[in-house]
Scaffold this motif. Structure first.
Motif, PDB file in Angstrom:
ATOM      1  N   VAL A  75       3.384   2.756  61.287  1.00 55.21           N
ATOM      2  CA  VAL A  75       3.024   4.124  60.929  1.00 55.21           C
ATOM      3  C   VAL A  75       3.884   5.148  61.660  1.00 55.21           C
ATOM      4  O   VAL A  75       4.312   6.131  61.076  1.00 55.21           O
ATOM      5  N   ARG A  76       4.170   4.903  62.920  1.00 57.34           N
ATOM      6  CA  ARG A  76       4.908   5.868  63.728  1.00 57.34           C
ATOM      7  C   ARG A  76       6.398   5.816  63.433  1.00 57.34           C
ATOM      8  O   ARG A  76       6.938   4.804  63.024  1.00 57.34           O
ATOM      9  N   ARG A  77       7.068   6.962  63.652  1.00 54.17           N
ATOM     10  CA  ARG A  77       8.515   7.058  63.431  1.00 54.17           C
ATOM     11  C   ARG A  77       9.294   7.079  64.733  1.00 54.17           C
ATOM     12  O   ARG A  77      10.440   6.688  64.776  1.00 54.17           O
ATOM     13  N   PHE A  78       8.673   7.600  65.808  1.00 50.49           N
ATOM     14  CA  PHE A  78       9.320   7.715  67.108  1.00 50.49           C
ATOM     15  C   PHE A  78       8.376   7.222  68.192  1.00 50.49           C
ATOM     16  O   PHE A  78       7.164   7.340  68.067  1.00 50.49           O
ATOM     17  N   CYS A  79       8.951   6.700  69.291  1.00 48.28           N
ATOM     18  CA  CYS A  79       8.113   6.192  70.375  1.00 48.28           C
ATOM     19  C   CYS A  79       7.545   7.320  71.230  1.00 48.28           C
ATOM     20  O   CYS A  79       6.553   7.133  71.908  1.00 48.28           O
ATOM     21  N   GLY A  80       8.149   8.480  71.192  1.00 50.44           N
ATOM     22  CA  GLY A  80       7.638   9.612  71.964  1.00 50.44           C
ATOM     23  C   GLY A  80       8.284  10.913  71.522  1.00 50.44           C
ATOM     24  O   GLY A  80       9.184  10.941  70.679  1.00 50.44           O
TER      25      GLY A  80
END
Length: 68
Positions: free
Chosen positions: A47-52
């Motif tokens: 779901v996420r595109r970036f780790c932070g």
């Protein structure tokens, strides 16, 4: 007092906003989730595109500089 008519001012505003590069949230929103961070390739969920936040800001800056 400003001598410009409201229609002219609104038209100028439309032209300037269309010339501006897309903002960081607009750039990030078009990226599909790929299971890894788009900037550093750290594994992520589907779901996420970036780790932070740091990676998302760095990615957006890099894309904006490449377009110039």
């Amino acid at each position: 007092m400003d001598s410009k008519q409201p229609e002219v001012v609104e038209g100028e505003r439309d032209v300037t906003t269309s010339l501006l590069p897309p903002s960081a949230p607009a750039l990030i929103a078009v990226l599909p989730p790929k299971g890894a961070c788009w900037y550093c390739d750290k594994p992520l969920d589907a779901v996420r595109r970036f780790c932070g936040r740091n990676c998302s800001v760095a990615y957006a800056e890099e894309v904006l500089y490449q377009r110039e």
